[in-house]
Design a protein around this motif. Structure first.
Motif, PDB file in Angstrom:
ATOM      1  N   LEU A 134       0.832  -1.210   0.000  1.00 34.05           N
ATOM      2  CA  LEU A 134       0.000   0.000   0.000  1.00 34.05           C
ATOM      3  C   LEU A 134       0.865   1.259   0.000  1.00 34.05           C
ATOM      4  CD1 LEU A 134      -2.847  -1.024   2.489  1.00 34.05           C
ATOM      5  CD2 LEU A 134      -2.957  -0.865  -0.001  1.00 34.05           C
ATOM      6  N   SER A 135       1.934   1.261   0.790  1.00 29.59           N
ATOM      7  CA  SER A 135       2.826   2.422   0.780  1.00 29.59           C
ATOM      8  C   SER A 135       3.513   2.577  -0.575  1.00 29.59           C
ATOM      9  CB  SER A 135       3.885   2.277   1.882  1.00 29.59           C
ATOM     10  OG  SER A 135       3.289   2.270   3.160  1.00 29.59           O
ATOM     11  N   PHE A 136       3.878   1.454  -1.187  1.00 32.18           N
ATOM     12  CA  PHE A 136       4.530   1.486  -2.493  1.00 32.18           C
ATOM     13  C   PHE A 136       3.604   2.041  -3.579  1.00 32.18           C
ATOM     14  CE2 PHE A 136       5.972  -0.570  -6.454  1.00 32.18           C
ATOM     15  CZ  PHE A 136       7.291  -0.135  -6.472  1.00 32.18           C
ATOM     16  N   VAL A 137       2.298   1.879  -3.402  1.00 36.70           N
ATOM     17  CA  VAL A 137       1.329   2.358  -4.395  1.00 36.70           C
ATOM     18  C   VAL A 137       0.824   3.756  -4.045  1.00 36.70           C
ATOM     19  CG1 VAL A 137      -0.931   1.925  -5.429  1.00 36.70           C
ATOM     20  CG2 VAL A 137       0.640   0.016  -5.013  1.00 36.70           C
ATOM     21  N   ILE A 138       0.460   3.970  -2.777  1.00 33.00           N
ATOM     22  CA  ILE A 138      -0.190   5.227  -2.395  1.00 33.00           C
ATOM     23  C   ILE A 138       0.781   6.408  -2.437  1.00 33.00           C
ATOM     24  CG2 ILE A 138      -1.322   6.432  -0.485  1.00 33.00           C
ATOM     25  CD1 ILE A 138      -2.544   3.785   0.344  1.00 33.00           C
ATOM     26  N   VAL A 139       1.997   6.221  -1.944  1.00 34.23           N
ATOM     27  CA  VAL A 139       2.940   7.350  -1.877  1.00 34.23           C
ATOM     28  C   VAL A 139       3.287   7.891  -3.264  1.00 34.23           C
ATOM     29  CG1 VAL A 139       5.253   8.033  -1.146  1.00 34.23           C
ATOM     30  CG2 VAL A 139       3.836   6.621   0.352  1.00 34.23           C
ATOM     31  N   PRO A 140       3.618   7.062  -4.276  1.00 35.00           N
ATOM     32  CA  PRO A 140       3.847   7.642  -5.613  1.00 35.00           C
ATOM     33  C   PRO A 140       2.593   8.297  -6.201  1.00 35.00           C
ATOM     34  CG  PRO A 140       4.853   5.476  -5.463  1.00 35.00           C
ATOM     35  CD  PRO A 140       4.013   5.642  -4.243  1.00 35.00           C
ATOM     36  N   LEU A 141       1.402   7.729  -5.931  1.00 39.13           N
ATOM     37  CA  LEU A 141       0.183   8.343  -6.449  1.00 39.13           C
ATOM     38  C   LEU A 141      -0.063   9.716  -5.832  1.00 39.13           C
ATOM     39  CD1 LEU A 141      -2.278   5.286  -6.609  1.00 39.13           C
ATOM     40  CD2 LEU A 141      -1.076   6.419  -8.502  1.00 39.13           C
ATOM     41  N   SER A 142       0.371   9.913  -4.603  1.00 42.95           N
ATOM     42  CA  SER A 142       0.228  11.220  -3.951  1.00 42.95           C
ATOM     43  C   SER A 142       1.424  12.123  -4.220  1.00 42.95           C
ATOM     44  CB  SER A 142       0.041  11.037  -2.449  1.00 42.95           C
ATOM     45  OG  SER A 142       1.156  10.371  -1.877  1.00 42.95           O
ATOM     46  N   LYS A 143       2.217  11.801  -5.265  1.00 42.04           N
ATOM     47  CA  LYS A 143       3.388  12.582  -5.675  1.00 42.04           C
ATOM     48  C   LYS A 143       4.414  12.683  -4.548  1.00 42.04           C
ATOM     49  CE  LYS A 143       0.743  15.244  -9.040  1.00 42.04           C
ATOM     50  NZ  LYS A 143       0.324  16.598  -9.504  1.00 42.04           N
ATOM     51  N   PHE A 144       4.538  11.585  -3.802  1.00 43.71           N
ATOM     52  CA  PHE A 144       5.524  11.442  -2.729  1.00 43.71           C
ATOM     53  C   PHE A 144       5.358  12.493  -1.629  1.00 43.71           C
ATOM     54  CE2 PHE A 144       7.435   9.460  -6.448  1.00 43.71           C
ATOM     55  CZ  PHE A 144       7.859   8.255  -5.921  1.00 43.71           C
ATOM     56  N   HIS A 145       4.144  12.944  -1.456  1.00 37.25           N
ATOM     57  CA  HIS A 145       3.838  13.872  -0.360  1.00 37.25           C
ATOM     58  C   HIS A 145       3.126  13.097   0.749  1.00 37.25           C
ATOM     59  CE1 HIS A 145       2.948  17.628   1.695  1.00 37.25           C
ATOM     60  NE2 HIS A 145       1.723  17.180   1.881  1.00 37.25           N
ATOM     61  N   LEU A 146       3.724  13.076   1.942  1.00 35.88           N
ATOM     62  CA  LEU A 146       3.140  12.392   3.086  1.00 35.88           C
ATOM     63  C   LEU A 146       2.411  13.422   3.940  1.00 35.88           C
ATOM     64  CD1 LEU A 146       6.045   9.967   4.105  1.00 35.88           C
ATOM     65  CD2 LEU A 146       4.232   9.651   2.422  1.00 35.88           C
ATOM     66  N   GLY A 147       1.096  13.377   3.875  1.00 35.37           N
ATOM     67  CA  GLY A 147       0.282  14.330   4.625  1.00 35.37           C
ATOM     68  C   GLY A 147      -0.384  13.692   5.821  1.00 35.37           C
ATOM     69  N   ARG A 148      -1.211  14.468   6.481  1.00 34.41           N
ATOM     70  CA  ARG A 148      -1.886  13.979   7.689  1.00 34.41           C
ATOM     71  C   ARG A 148      -2.893  12.881   7.371  1.00 34.41           C
ATOM     72  NH1 ARG A 148      -0.875  19.418   8.931  1.00 34.41           N
ATOM     73  NH2 ARG A 148       0.205  19.647  10.952  1.00 34.41           N
ATOM     74  N   THR A 149      -3.501  12.921   6.194  1.00 36.13           N
ATOM     75  CA  THR A 149      -4.453  11.862   5.822  1.00 36.13           C
ATOM     76  C   THR A 149      -3.741  10.515   5.729  1.00 36.13           C
ATOM     77  OG1 THR A 149      -5.762  13.476   4.578  1.00 36.13           O
ATOM     78  CG2 THR A 149      -6.151  11.144   4.110  1.00 36.13           C
ATOM     79  N   TYR A 150      -2.568  10.527   5.115  1.00 34.05           N
ATOM     80  CA  TYR A 150      -1.787   9.293   5.016  1.00 34.05           C
ATOM     81  C   TYR A 150      -1.350   8.822   6.398  1.00 34.05           C
ATOM     82  CZ  TYR A 150       2.015   6.144   3.673  1.00 34.05           C
ATOM     83  OH  TYR A 150       2.845   5.060   3.534  1.00 34.05           O
ATOM     84  N   GLY A 151      -0.990   9.743   7.282  1.00 38.27           N
ATOM     85  CA  GLY A 151      -0.605   9.372   8.635  1.00 38.27           C
ATOM     86  C   GLY A 151      -1.742   8.728   9.406  1.00 38.27           C
ATOM     87  N   ILE A 152      -2.942   9.292   9.293  1.00 35.50           N
ATOM     88  CA  ILE A 152      -4.109   8.702   9.959  1.00 35.50           C
ATOM     89  C   ILE A 152      -4.396   7.313   9.393  1.00 35.50           C
ATOM     90  CG2 ILE A 152      -6.594   8.958  10.320  1.00 35.50           C
ATOM     91  CD1 ILE A 152      -6.154  11.979  10.342  1.00 35.50           C
ATOM     92  N   PHE A 153      -4.260   7.159   8.077  1.00 35.70           N
ATOM     93  CA  PHE A 153      -4.488   5.855   7.449  1.00 35.70           C
ATOM     94  C   PHE A 153      -3.539   4.802   8.013  1.00 35.70           C
ATOM     95  CE2 PHE A 153      -2.746   3.028   4.137  1.00 35.70           C
ATOM     96  CZ  PHE A 153      -3.839   2.199   3.950  1.00 35.70           C
ATOM     97  N   LEU A 154      -2.261   5.153   8.192  1.00 35.93           N
ATOM     98  CA  LEU A 154      -1.292   4.194   8.727  1.00 35.93           C
ATOM     99  C   LEU A 154      -1.619   3.810  10.162  1.00 35.93           C
ATOM    100  CD1 LEU A 154       2.085   5.583   7.311  1.00 35.93           C
ATOM    101  CD2 LEU A 154       0.756   3.637   6.483  1.00 35.93           C
ATOM    102  N   LEU A 155      -2.024   4.771  10.988  1.00 36.79           N
ATOM    103  CA  LEU A 155      -2.366   4.470  12.377  1.00 36.79           C
ATOM    104  C   LEU A 155      -3.606   3.577  12.458  1.00 36.79           C
ATOM    105  CD1 LEU A 155      -1.749   7.952  14.038  1.00 36.79           C
ATOM    106  CD2 LEU A 155      -0.256   5.957  14.068  1.00 36.79           C
ATOM    107  N   VAL A 156      -4.594   3.832  11.617  1.00 37.24           N
ATOM    108  CA  VAL A 156      -5.790   2.983  11.592  1.00 37.24           C
ATOM    109  C   VAL A 156      -5.427   1.581  11.117  1.00 37.24           C
ATOM    110  CG1 VAL A 156      -8.036   2.663  10.482  1.00 37.24           C
ATOM    111  CG2 VAL A 156      -7.374   4.924  11.306  1.00 37.24           C
TER     112      VAL A 156
END
Length: 591
Positions: free
Chosen positions: A549-571
């Motif tokens: 998921l990180s390998f797919v989601i991070v490039p799709l978000s143009k390698f920007h790690l935001g708060r939404t991605y952080g909440i997703f990882l914690l969940v």
């Protein structure tokens, strides 16, 4: 952290008490059939003939029979620790004091984690840094070798200790996979929440790909249930390939950046850590507090020259409390420091530390001469859990006495040929001595942690895998979590995210590889894995899914790690932990 672990174990005790109670009713019903009419000796004889019997069957026996079962069952032998915790739980203390036994074990477990953390951070890492400086290694090579070893020492040594016996290998699998999920979800998610940022694309993809390969390779070995010497050597060589990839990519990137800077001479020089999105590892700033610390200490340096006596140098060297820092810290920090001070003093007495950032390289003549006596003795008494402490040379002369005499001889020579002001030319050898002693102490503490967790798993009827992915993984990773979040708050989130993935690759490959290699040397045969049911596959699948998921989601978000991605990882981690615990207690099973 201690309160959370303690409350979670109390909850497990309550759950397991109900299970043991129900289990006793089942045993009483089976007595009517005649199964329980066998005597204890007959039962032990049958169990010794059955290779599938394990030590956790002791909880199915009556309290009066458990001590004899533990002493006569091979799986209950705990040779890699100073204390036989199963004998303490079932033979030394009465059965009605089981809650007290668990409480004391939890306190001792927390103390062992403190020993691991202090030894790694205060002694192991600084000496590794001094060794890398003496060898003139580049920052990239030192970062993926010595620095990774320093940061991952507790995880690697715990995995090696767990893999030394087949019945505790589940602890290593659970700890390495559990720490991998914890770091890549909780730690990375917390960094993204604290400081949203754009991750460096090439290092991120490189680390995720190598980690996915390592996880998949480990999964294959667990699925087959065995591995050979050739495969383990190939497994370890994967880390060599990773190091070469890091070094070569950094070299190519530096060449490109140098050619670009030389071609554009009209542009003013920009500090390296301000370059942004396309940067590689070298663009991540290094938090080197050496110059800041030197400037801070220069304010308190006396105007007139002042020479301390030998006794004053010894006393000040054994004081782990900085008075200036003490006044600036909070009350909770002071309480924790008071509790850790006795342990720090003992470690200071046994382990030398060389600091290349200081003018005198941390040369303390009386203490370093004392280290030549205490450090070899610490090695003798900690190696193989004190096995050589009572060793007699040709059955007549104790090894520890010979070590003491040699240490006294070397100490006298060094003390008479050096001064208090300047370190000798061979001072770098003290870094090697400190590295060896701290590594042995970390290994001894890791062996105690593994033995203690194995006992808790037997008493609470929990598998080694769930103990590894919870207590052992949390205990080894909680320090990294706080340090990475602190680095992100200081404005260096790229460094924090690089530490998340770079360290766990080292821990997985070296922990599993060296652990299996040690077991092969001891048993002279291939390593046999015994996956503990569905939970192992849940653990491996969850780690693989999080990486994909990180390998797919991070490039799709143009390698920007935001708060939404952080909440997703914690969940994601919360859901994984819930599924793992439900699987452990039999709520989720394969039909």
């Amino acid at each position: 952290m201690s309160s959370a672990v303690y409350l979670s174990l109390l909850l497990l005790v309550l759950l397991e008490t109900q299970q043991v109670t129900s289990g006793s009713h089942v045993l009483r019903n089976q007595r009517g059939v005649g199964l329980a009419r066998l005597s204890l000796n007959t039962t032990l004889t049958m169990m010794s003939q059955n290779n599938n019997d394990k030590c956790d069957l002791v909880m199915n026996l009556s309290a009066a029979d458990r001590c004899a079962f533990v002493k006569n069952t091979t799986d209950c032998n705990m040779e890699d620790g100073f204390i036989n915790y199963l004998n303490v739980a079932f033979c030394l203390l009465p059965p009605n004091l089981t809650p007290l036994t668990i409480t004391l074990c939890i306190i001792w477990l927390l103390f062992l984690f403190v020993i691991l953390g202090l030894t790694a951070s205060k002694f192991f890492c600084p000496n590794l840094s001094a060794i890398s400086t003496s060898l003139h290694l580049t920052h990239n090579v030192a970062g993926v070798t010595f620095l990774a070893l320093g940061n991952g020492a507790p995880d690697v040594f715990s995995a090696m200790a767990a893999f030394s016996h087949p019945h505790t290998a589940g602890l290593a699998v659970g700890a390495l996979f559990g720490a991998g999920i914890f770091v890549t979800t909780v730690v990375a998610g917390s960094v993204a929440l604290v400081k949203p940022f754009a991750v460096a694309s090439r290092p991120f993809l490189r680390d995720v790909i190598f980690y996915m390969v390592a996880v998949f390779w480990t999964f294959l070995m667990l699925f087959r249930g065995t591995t050979t010497l050739g495969e383990i050597l190939g497994y370890l060589s994967l880390y060599v390939v990773y190091v070469l990839t890091v070094v070569i990519s950094a070299y190519i990137y530096n060449r490109q950046k140098h050619s670009m800077n030389s071609s554009v001479q009209s542009v003013a020089h920009i500090p390296e850590f301000h370059l942004s999105d396309s940067s590689d590892d070298d663009d991540v700033p290094c938090l080197n507090g050496g110059s800041v610390q030197q400037e801070y200490e220069s304010e308190y340096r006396p105007l007139l020259p002042y020479a301390e006596s030998t006794s004053q140098i010894l006393l000040s060297s054994l004081n782990p409390v900085d008075n200036r820092k003490w006044r600036r810290k909070s009350r909770s920090w002071r309480v924790l420091k008071v509790l850790k001070t006795p342990l720090e003093v003992l470690l200071l007495l046994c382990i030398p530390v060389v600091d290349p950032d200081k003018d005198d390289r941390n040369w303390r003549r009386p203490l370093n001469c004392l280290h030549l006596i205490t450090a070899p003795l610490a090695c003798v008494f900690s190696f193989q859990s004190g096995e050589y402490g009572n060793y007699m040379i040709q059955g007549q002369f104790p090894l520890w006495l010979l070590t003491l005499l040699l240490g006294l001889f070397l100490s006298a020579i060094v003390f008479c040929t050096t001064t208090n002001d300047s370190p000798p030319r061979y001072h770098s050898l003290f870094a090697l001595l400190g590295f060896v002693v701290s590594a042995l102490l970390i290994s001894a503490a890791a062996s105690e942690v593994v033995s203690l967790l194995h006992m808790l798993g037997v008493v609470l009827s929990l598998s080694n895998t769930v103990l590894g992915l919870t207590l052992l993984a949390w205990g080894n990773s909680i320090g990294d979590c706080f340090s990475d979040i602190t680095i992100a708050r200081q404005g260096y989130p790229r460094m924090a995210i690089s530490a998340c993935f770079g360290g766990i690759i080292f821990n997985m490959l070296l922990g599993v590889g060296l652990g299996c290699l040690m077991q092969m040397v001891q048993t002279q045969s291939d390593v046999q894995f015994d996956p503990e049911g569905l939970l192992t596959w849940v653990l491996a699948g969850s780690l693989g899914l999080s990486l994909v998921l990180s390998f797919v989601i991070v490039p799709l978000s143009k390698f920007h790690l935001g708060r939404t991605y952080g909440i997703f990882l914690l969940v994601f981690y919360a859901v994984f932990l819930l599924i793992a615990l439900l699987t452990e207690f039999g709520k989720i099973r394969i039909v």
